[in-house]
Design an enzyme around this catalytic site. Structure first.
Site, short mmCIF file in Angstrom:
data_model
loop_
_atom_site.label_atom_id
_atom_site.label_comp_id
_atom_site.label_asym_id
_atom_site.label_seq_id
_atom_site.Cartn_x
_atom_site.Cartn_y
_atom_site.Cartn_z
N HIS A 57 0.81 -1.23 0.00
CA HIS A 57 0.00 0.00 0.00
C HIS A 57 0.84 1.27 0.00
CE1 HIS A 57 -4.15 -1.46 0.46
NE2 HIS A 57 -3.64 -2.43 1.18
N LYS A 91 -8.12 13.52 5.12
CA LYS A 91 -7.19 12.39 5.03
C LYS A 91 -6.17 12.53 6.16
CE LYS A 91 -6.45 13.56 0.78
NZ LYS A 91 -6.60 12.29 0.10
N ARG A 92 -5.39 11.51 6.35
CA ARG A 92 -4.34 11.54 7.36
C ARG A 92 -3.43 12.74 7.13
NH1 ARG A 92 0.53 8.52 7.13
NH2 ARG A 92 -0.32 7.55 5.26
N LYS A 99 0.93 14.42 1.71
CA LYS A 99 -0.45 14.68 1.30
C LYS A 99 -0.69 16.18 1.09
CE LYS A 99 -2.15 10.48 3.55
NZ LYS A 99 -2.73 9.72 2.43
N THR A 149 -8.57 6.56 -1.38
CA THR A 149 -9.98 6.16 -1.49
C THR A 149 -10.92 7.31 -1.18
OG1 THR A 149 -9.86 5.25 0.75
CG2 THR A 149 -9.63 3.69 -1.07
N LYS A 188 -14.70 8.27 -2.82
CA LYS A 188 -15.90 8.58 -2.04
C LYS A 188 -16.45 9.95 -2.42
CE LYS A 188 -13.73 5.91 1.57
NZ LYS A 188 -12.73 6.02 2.65
#
Length: 801
Positions: free
Chosen positions: A348, A534-535, A540, A642, A646
């Site tokens: 992942h 998100k984290r 990110k 993901t 969504k």
């Protein structure tokens, strides 16, 4: 199942009386939840029992999905939806004068995961059951979740997530299926009369692994699969001695909290104990179950598939070897053939720090027998591959190297399949992260793009949109998600597009009420809801989003009369407790929010909302309200993502780098319906190869960017003197590891384009519709079907159209 409202209300009233000895009118929402959960479990009990019985009678091959995280979210509505009784129960409770939504909110989110990894595992469990696939989850029953996030003076503070305080109504304790997991001690191999070597254990630290099973209900098909979560307990004492409190605490620690702080040796040791604990318990349980109906191990790989979800459960490989060698007297060659044919591994990440390694001394001391087996795997691997690939390649890929046990390499060597989770990610595994292992085992590598459970993320999270879709194309899409593509026929239907906008406004109202009630911030429904959930991690790039907010803020301050399209910037993110830099970014966002939200010159033109303690239930509230989906990771760093799927499913347009599954989303929905920008993976790797990235050049050439950077250190944003300098230095002095400054200009250009495009309401809704219509291909049902067909060779019942 068939259930009428009258029967349900009678059953529910009886359940409340039997459980609490009170009338329904005197019960609390929590008591109503527990009674309702018990009743639903009873309704579903025959399905659960019959499913297990059918798998055993048919001797179906079963897949066991090992994941250190599962993030299922609240299960009440999901179970009701999948049983086909959601409307009946809602109406029955209303008839009794009860608030169904209030009952739902009294259910805690199970604290069994952190983010995308755990949510993916939960989505796949839902899909296995809904496809009629014999699928089982295997994880840890954490007493406390990751942590409950609160903000104090803008800083993240971690509080215990006591999600099990009132018990878990959905679980069943199965003490008769418990098993013992051994740690530490001494192990030596003792020759037997027949020449076999038998391990002898001395002074081991034994732990009792007790399973708690949760039924995973399939969608309208009478199937209920099992998610098994293991709890660490004191083993029974044969000589009736008493355990000390220190011994009790040491065992309790194993399943106390998800991801203990691994910044020190004690924390790393505890995490390794966790990983072996659930890997060993799960494999022991699988072998025991298999041997109930099979006299030999010959058929094991044809009846059992074990899947390793990221590196954390990699110890299932040497653990299965241990059982086959030590308890079943298999010769090494046969045991290794069975093991590799049974195991499969999903990678992942391409982040090196996430490719787990353990110091050999720690590993050997904690897991002596497992280390012996890993040593032998390493020896045989080197012996076999050295003549073919040479010493350099073998040294770089062997399970043992540089004083470490290398889990990702062990996972590849011990599995028959290795997959990435988006085409770009899989190619990067082959060309970079696992390049040498790909040279050795090219046939093992394949791609399986991630998917989401649209039952939760559309049918449950966005009931108004689901009903609108039903009104246009019927309900077949609920069982066959790709059928949602037929919505495209209504792209020029003005009435439908207006209805689509009304749904979005309704969802915005729901979110704005929550934000007002919980955070005291008023946000308008006419604004662009710009969402990044998100984290919190540097790659990110929440920081890039922050810079856009600062730019908007300064622009309004410079031109107070300028007409702007209102924006609400929404964040949801947790930082790992030991990740100092990420926590500094959280402080920055909160300080900026205080500045912007309290500035009278800004008013409602910009609002910044950082919602604490982001999780599944908050995602279900935020995602349907989003207009923009921020997917702005540095190209090549996000394996798949993901949240992008969504948000797309709920009609948000992606503001995205060409990274992970963003590439697939752009291809599916059409580039004209997204906002893409930034460096590509090739560009990033080009900078790595040449070593010629100089972040200061981008700042020096762009006065606007330089001004934004200066706000971090010149007092413009109050309260961040330390954090601002840290972040500034990371970008200028330490050369901006994740290329934030390189992508800034194009990112801003796209943000300006979004503001302009949002005023054309018909065109915006057409683009939103294009995303919804293309989203079916990212259903977890199709992803799991591909795993079942290509990797696990596990059949399933439902025909996907």
């Amino acid at each position: 199942m068939k259930l009428d409202e009258k029967k349900f209300t009678k059953d529910f009233v009886s359940e409340v009386k039997a459980t609490y000895a009170i009338d329904v009118k005197d019960s609390s929402p929590l008591e109503q939840l527990m009674a309702l959960g018990n009743l639903i479990k009873r309704y579903d009990s025959s399905n659960w029992k019959n499913t297990s019985k059918k798998y055993r009678q048919k001797d179906d091959k079963q897949v066991y999905y090992f994941s250190i995280e599962f993030l299922p979210g609240r299960l009440l509505k999901s179970n009701l939806l999948n049983l086909g009784i959601l409307d009946t129960v809602r109406a029955g409770l209303s008839e009794l004068g009860l608030d169904f939504e209030k009952i739902c909110r009294s259910e805690p989110d199970p604290g069994l995961g952190n983010g995308g990894l755990g949510r993916l595992a939960a989505c796949y469990m839902d899909s296995m059951a809904s496809l009629g696939m014999a699928g089982n989850g295997n994880g840890i029953r954490y007493r406390y979740g990751l942590f409950k996030q609160v903000f104090m003076n803008g800083y993240q503070v971690e509080l215990p997530d006591d999600w099990l305080r009132n018990g878990n109504v959905w679980e069943i304790r199965r003490e008769n299926r418990a098993c013992v997991v051994r740690f530490g001690g001494h192990v030596w191999l003792q020759p037997q009369a027949d020449g076999h070597l038998r391990p002898v254990y001395d002074h081991t630290d034994d732990v009792l692994a007790v399973p708690y099973d949760v039924g995973i209900v399939g969608y309208h098909n009478g199937v209920t699969n099992t998610m098994r979560l293991w709890s660490a307990e004191l083993p029974p004492s044969a000589d009736q001695t008493f355990y000390s409190q220190a011994q009790r605490d040491r065992i309790d620690q194993i399943t106390e909290v998800l991801y203990p702080d691994d910044s020190n040796a004690a924390g790393r040791s505890l995490r390794l104990r966790q990983e072996y604990f659930f890997s060993s318990a799960g494999v022991q349980s699988i072998v025991r179950h298999y041997l109930l109906d099979h006299s030999t191990l010959k058929e094991f790989p044809r009846k059992v598939a074990i899947h390793i979800n990221d590196t954390h459960p990699t110890l299932v490989i040497p653990e299965l070897m241990r059982i086959l060698l030590d308890e079943c007297d298999c010769p090494w060659e046969k045991a290794w053939q069975i093991t590799t044919a049974t195991m499969s591994y999903t990678n992942h990440t391409i982040m090196q720090e996430a490719l787990e390694t353990w110091p050999i001394d720690m590993f050997k001391g904690l897991l002596p027998r497992i280390y012996q087996i890993v040593q032998e795997i390493d020896r045989r691997y080197r012996q076999e591959k050295l003549p073919i690939f040479g010493e350099n390649t073998v040294d770089k890929t062997a399970p043992l190297g540089n004083g470490q046990v290398r889990m990702a390499y062990l996972a590849v060597i011990g599995s028959h399949s290795v997959n990435g989770v988006a085409p770009l990610h899989t190619e990067l595994l082959k060309k970079d992260v696992l390049m040498d292992l790909y040279r050795i085992y090219p046939e093992r590598f394949n791609n399986k793009t991630n998917g989401i459970a649209d039952r939760r993320w559309l049918q449950l999270a966005n009931d108004p949109l689901s009903k609108l879709i039903d009104s246009k194309i019927g309900k077949d899409w609920r069982s066959n998600p790709k059928q949602i593509q037929t919505l495209s026929a209504f792209e020029n239907d003005d009435k439908f597009l207006q209805d689509l906008e009304k749904v979005k406004i309704e969802n915005k109202k729901n979110l704005s009420k929550y934000v007002k009630d919980e955070l005291g911030i008023t946000i308008g429904t006419d604004a662009i809801y710009d969402v990044q959930i998100k984290r919190l991690h540097a790659y990110k790039r929440q920081l890039l989003h922050v810079f856009e907010i600062i730019r908007e803020y300064l622009d309004i301050k410079d031109h107070p009369q300028k007409k702007v399209i209102p924006r609400v910037h929404i964040f949801g993110a947790k930082a790992a407790p030991s990740y100092h830099y990420a926590k500094s970014v959280i402080k920055l966002i909160n300080a900026l929010a205080d500045l912007v939200n309290s500035d009278k010159d800004i008013g409602n033109k910009i609002k910044v909302v950082f919602i604490p303690n982001y999780g599944v239930s908050l995602g279900e509230l935020i995602i349907p309200a989003a207009d923009i989906s921020e997917q702005i990771s540095t190209a090549s760093k996000e394996a798949s993502g993901t949240s992008n799927m969504k948000l797309m499913t709920n009609g948000a347009l992606s503001l995205a780098t060409m990274d992970g599954a963003n590439i697939d989303i752009v291809r599916a929905a059409g580039k004209e319906n997204e906002y893409t920008f930034g460096l590509t993976a090739d560009d990033v790797y080009g900078y790595y190869r040449r070593g010629d990235y100089h972040s200061s050049d981008f700042a020096n050439k762009n006065p606007e960017l330089q001004r934004i950077l200066n706000t971090l250190i010149d007092g413009t944003i109050p309260g961040i003197s330390t954090e601002g300098h840290e972040i500034y230095d990371s970008l200028i002095r330490y050369n901006d590891e994740y290329f934030v400054l390189a992508d800034y200009a194009e990112y801003v250009q796209k943000q300006k384009q979004i503001s302009q495009d949002f005023t054309n309401r018909k065109q915006w809704e057409q683009r939103s519709l294009a995303n919804i219509a293309a989203s079916g291909t990212f259903s977890a049902d199709y992803a799991v079907a591909r795993y079942g067909e290509d990797i696990w060779q596990v059949p399933y019942d439902r025909i996907l159209k």
